[in-house]
Design a protein around this motif. Structure first.
Motif, PDB file in Angstrom:
ATOM      1  N   ARG A 288       0.847  -1.191   0.000  1.00  0.00           N
ATOM      2  CA  ARG A 288       0.000   0.000   0.000  1.00  0.00           C
ATOM      3  C   ARG A 288       0.883   1.240   0.000  1.00  0.00           C
ATOM      4  O   ARG A 288       2.059   1.184   0.326  1.00  0.00           O
ATOM      5  CB  ARG A 288      -0.920  -0.001   1.225  1.00  0.00           C
ATOM      6  CG  ARG A 288      -1.849  -1.203   1.279  1.00  0.00           C
ATOM      7  CD  ARG A 288      -2.523  -1.327   2.631  1.00  0.00           C
ATOM      8  NE  ARG A 288      -3.539  -0.315   2.835  1.00  0.00           N
ATOM      9  CZ  ARG A 288      -4.796  -0.405   2.398  1.00  0.00           C
ATOM     10  NH1 ARG A 288      -5.172  -1.485   1.714  1.00  0.00           N
ATOM     11  NH2 ARG A 288      -5.671   0.553   2.631  1.00  0.00           N
ATOM     12  N   GLU A 302     -10.362   6.925  -0.417  1.00  0.00           N
ATOM     13  CA  GLU A 302      -9.227   6.697   0.469  1.00  0.00           C
ATOM     14  C   GLU A 302      -8.089   7.675   0.200  1.00  0.00           C
ATOM     15  O   GLU A 302      -7.322   8.025   1.101  1.00  0.00           O
ATOM     16  CB  GLU A 302      -8.734   5.243   0.372  1.00  0.00           C
ATOM     17  CG  GLU A 302      -8.429   4.746  -1.017  1.00  0.00           C
ATOM     18  CD  GLU A 302      -9.580   4.035  -1.694  1.00  0.00           C
ATOM     19  OE1 GLU A 302      -9.337   3.043  -2.405  1.00  0.00           O
ATOM     20  OE2 GLU A 302     -10.734   4.496  -1.528  1.00  0.00           O
ATOM     21  N   ASN A 305      -9.240  11.014   1.700  1.00  0.00           N
ATOM     22  CA  ASN A 305      -9.144  10.955   3.165  1.00  0.00           C
ATOM     23  C   ASN A 305      -7.708  10.856   3.661  1.00  0.00           C
ATOM     24  O   ASN A 305      -7.477  10.744   4.866  1.00  0.00           O
ATOM     25  CB  ASN A 305      -9.933   9.751   3.690  1.00  0.00           C
ATOM     26  CG  ASN A 305     -11.411  10.053   3.838  1.00  0.00           C
ATOM     27  OD1 ASN A 305     -11.798  11.205   4.001  1.00  0.00           O
ATOM     28  ND2 ASN A 305     -12.237   9.027   3.775  1.00  0.00           N
ATOM     29  N   GLU A 307      -5.610   8.404   3.339  1.00  0.00           N
ATOM     30  CA  GLU A 307      -5.391   7.094   3.939  1.00  0.00           C
ATOM     31  C   GLU A 307      -4.448   6.272   3.062  1.00  0.00           C
ATOM     32  O   GLU A 307      -4.174   6.624   1.905  1.00  0.00           O
ATOM     33  CB  GLU A 307      -6.727   6.350   4.088  1.00  0.00           C
ATOM     34  CG  GLU A 307      -7.741   7.062   4.972  1.00  0.00           C
ATOM     35  CD  GLU A 307      -9.119   6.408   4.903  1.00  0.00           C
ATOM     36  OE1 GLU A 307      -9.297   5.518   4.031  1.00  0.00           O
ATOM     37  OE2 GLU A 307      -9.991   6.797   5.697  1.00  0.00           O
ATOM     38  N   GLN A 308      -3.973   5.170   3.596  1.00  0.00           N
ATOM     39  CA  GLN A 308      -3.210   4.216   2.801  1.00  0.00           C
ATOM     40  C   GLN A 308      -4.137   3.590   1.754  1.00  0.00           C
ATOM     41  O   GLN A 308      -5.313   3.326   2.032  1.00  0.00           O
ATOM     42  CB  GLN A 308      -2.627   3.121   3.696  1.00  0.00           C
ATOM     43  CG  GLN A 308      -1.531   3.604   4.635  1.00  0.00           C
ATOM     44  CD  GLN A 308      -0.213   3.851   3.903  1.00  0.00           C
ATOM     45  OE1 GLN A 308       0.305   2.968   3.222  1.00  0.00           O
ATOM     46  NE2 GLN A 308       0.328   5.056   4.054  1.00  0.00           N
ATOM     47  N   TYR A 309      -3.628   3.365   0.577  1.00  0.00           N
ATOM     48  CA  TYR A 309      -4.464   2.799  -0.481  1.00  0.00           C
ATOM     49  C   TYR A 309      -3.641   1.864  -1.350  1.00  0.00           C
ATOM     50  O   TYR A 309      -2.409   1.810  -1.264  1.00  0.00           O
ATOM     51  CB  TYR A 309      -5.082   3.915  -1.327  1.00  0.00           C
ATOM     52  CG  TYR A 309      -4.069   4.809  -2.024  1.00  0.00           C
ATOM     53  CD1 TYR A 309      -3.552   4.468  -3.271  1.00  0.00           C
ATOM     54  CD2 TYR A 309      -3.646   6.004  -1.441  1.00  0.00           C
ATOM     55  CE1 TYR A 309      -2.630   5.281  -3.909  1.00  0.00           C
ATOM     56  CE2 TYR A 309      -2.726   6.817  -2.078  1.00  0.00           C
ATOM     57  CZ  TYR A 309      -2.224   6.459  -3.308  1.00  0.00           C
ATOM     58  OH  TYR A 309      -1.318   7.256  -3.945  1.00  0.00           O
ATOM     59  N   ASP A 374     -15.826   1.676   0.537  1.00  0.00           N
ATOM     60  CA  ASP A 374     -14.917   0.742   1.201  1.00  0.00           C
ATOM     61  C   ASP A 374     -14.114  -0.019   0.150  1.00  0.00           C
ATOM     62  O   ASP A 374     -14.681  -0.817  -0.604  1.00  0.00           O
ATOM     63  CB  ASP A 374     -15.714  -0.236   2.057  1.00  0.00           C
ATOM     64  CG  ASP A 374     -14.811  -1.144   2.898  1.00  0.00           C
ATOM     65  OD1 ASP A 374     -13.581  -1.147   2.658  1.00  0.00           O
ATOM     66  OD2 ASP A 374     -15.341  -1.855   3.770  1.00  0.00           O
ATOM     67  N   PRO A 375     -12.799   0.197   0.043  1.00  0.00           N
ATOM     68  CA  PRO A 375     -12.008  -0.483  -1.002  1.00  0.00           C
ATOM     69  C   PRO A 375     -12.004  -2.000  -0.866  1.00  0.00           C
ATOM     70  O   PRO A 375     -11.798  -2.706  -1.854  1.00  0.00           O
ATOM     71  CB  PRO A 375     -10.603   0.097  -0.810  1.00  0.00           C
ATOM     72  CG  PRO A 375     -10.577   0.630   0.579  1.00  0.00           C
ATOM     73  CD  PRO A 375     -11.968   1.067   0.892  1.00  0.00           C
TER      74      PRO A 375
END
Length: 444
Positions: A288, A302, A305, A307-309, A374-375
């Motif tokens: 990620r 994500e 936000n 976030e990690q993706y 939600d991924p």
């Protein structure tokens, strides 16, 4: 004498030379009677000439020959004009050090640090190509690292639905990226031209994009991170007008005829699809990353936000592209970047009536499985390929509503009327505003 006048004089000389040569070529076939007619000093026709002119078969043959001569002359003029135009265009092209092999023909576009040209290989090994000329002397170390990363990724990629890197080299002040030429250009203007794509053409496009993404994800471990219509190019396909045009939908007044769809060939003049621009791409395999990058409107929640993706961001972008192809406007839109990002975070989109009334539930179902916040619940590339709409299977689909309830943390969302893509393009002008990008030069 100007260069244009010189070219016009050259064209005139060539035309006169061709006229003389065409008369000389015909001379052996001219009868004695017609030769006598052409040299008669009094300008009066002899009896023999009058008799010959009354001979209809011979007159028909002469008329046919004259028509053929006119056609040849018109074609030669057209060729001369195209040659002259190319000479003029080439005279306007800049001369770059180290680019001697490539003959610049036309400027295709430009960016902050680059110009893109259509060029011809003087050795004829590659024919016509696209050359991206980057002004390396204007770049900082991070921007240069981005270019080298893009080149390194493309060197390890070989797929029919991905623009091929032909060569890369540098001079003291410039970097040159030689790429496969996609003569159709970007997909975005075609969506504007056709208003929206039929389901057949949308599937034709998105399946080829998916094949490229599947190759990147499964074979190369690459996440593209900037899938959007501007980065989807195409090769033209033959156009066949529609035999039985479908009734117009609301807003179809400016829609051009998409033509007859041919499986594996396309329609609307759109043939083979190729994704381009790996400037934001990264090799991650199954890991990620957290670098915020991409284009707002096609960026996954994500990323917004912070976030990690992982590779799922490309699947979200594919959902945005498919939505746009089917109805003609993107799923997430607002004049305010702040509200737009809130809609993305909440997965706030709708299948608006009447624009989606004629689109199959199966196609809507696929979009709804891609635009999932939600991924972990979002479709991956294998699930995408197995969907009934992609396989053209007549199977029942479990419709998943991609909408999330309004998140009270962000307050009420504005319900805006869908802005046509052509108006979005017009608002953006030739270059996207800075606010359209979260980060165009990732650090990693």
């Amino acid at each position: 004498m100007t260069k244009i006048q010189s070219i016009n004089n050259l064209i005139q000389q060539r035309k006169e030379t061709r006229l003389v040569e065409s008369h000389n070529d015909l001379a052996p076939n001219v009868s004695t009677v017609h030769a006598e007619h052409s040299t008669n000093p009094t300008g009066e026709l002899s009896f023999a000439t009058k008799a010959a002119e009354s001979d209809e078969p011979k007159n028909a043959q002469a008329a046919t020959q004259e028509t053929s001569n006119q056609i040849r002359q018109e074609r030669s003029v057209e060729i001369d004009r195209s040659v002259a135009a190319e000479i003029v265009n080439r005279s306007k092209m800049p001369q770059y050090p180290g680019l001697d092999r490539w003959i610049l023909v036309e400027k295709l576009g430009y960016g902050a640090f680059s110009n893109v040209y259509r060029a011809r290989d003087s050795t004829t090994e590659f024919g016509e190509v696209a050359i991206k000329v980057l002004r390396s002397f204007q770049m900082d170390i991070n921007q240069r690292a981005k270019i080298l990363n893009e080149v390194q990724i493309m060197r390890n990629i070989d797929h029919p639905n991905i623009v091929k890197l032909i060569d890369f080299f540098e001079s003291q002040q410039f970097c040159y990226i030689i790429l496969e030429l996609c003569t159709g250009g970007e997909l975005l203007p075609q969506i504007v031209r056709l208003t929206y794509f039929s389901e057949d053409l949308s599937k034709h496009v998105i399946v080829q994009v998916a094949k490229a993404i599947e190759y990147l994800h499964e074979t190369s471990g690459v996440v593209h991170r900037d899938i959007k219509p501007e980065n989807i190019l195409f090769l033209p396909a033959p156009f066949t007008p529609s035999k039985n045009p479908k009734p117009q939908q609301p807003g179809d007044e400016d829609k051009e005829d998409e033509g007859e769809f041919t499986s594996n060939f396309g329609s609307g003049g759109i043939g083979e699809i190729k994704i381009a621009d790996f400037g934001l791409s990264k090799v991650i395999w199954d890991t990620r990353t957290g670098t915020p990058c991409g284009t707002v409107g096609y960026t996954a929640p994500e990323i917004v936000n912070d976030e990690q993706y992982s590779k799922g961001v490309d699947m979200w972008a594919m959902g945005c592209v498919l939505y746009t192809l089917l109805c003609g406007f993107p799923p997430f839109r607002d004049e305010s970047i702040q509200i737009l990002t809130k809609k993305i975070v909440c997965g706030q989109f709708m299948f608006l009536s009447p624009w989606w009334d004629h689109i199959s539930k199966s196609a809507q179902d696929l979009v709804s499985h891609l635009l999932v916040v939600d991924p972990m619940k979002r479709y991956n590339i294998k699930e995408f390929m197995e969907h009934p709409w992609i396989r053209q299977a007549d199977e029942e689909t479990i419709f998943t509503v991609g909408l999330s309830p309004l998140d009270q943390r962000y307050g009420p969302m504005s319900q805006t009327y869908p802005q046509p893509l052509k108006d979005v393009v017009a608002d953006q002008g030739p270059c996207q505003p800075v606010s359209a990008h979260i980060l165009s030069v990732p650090s990693t």
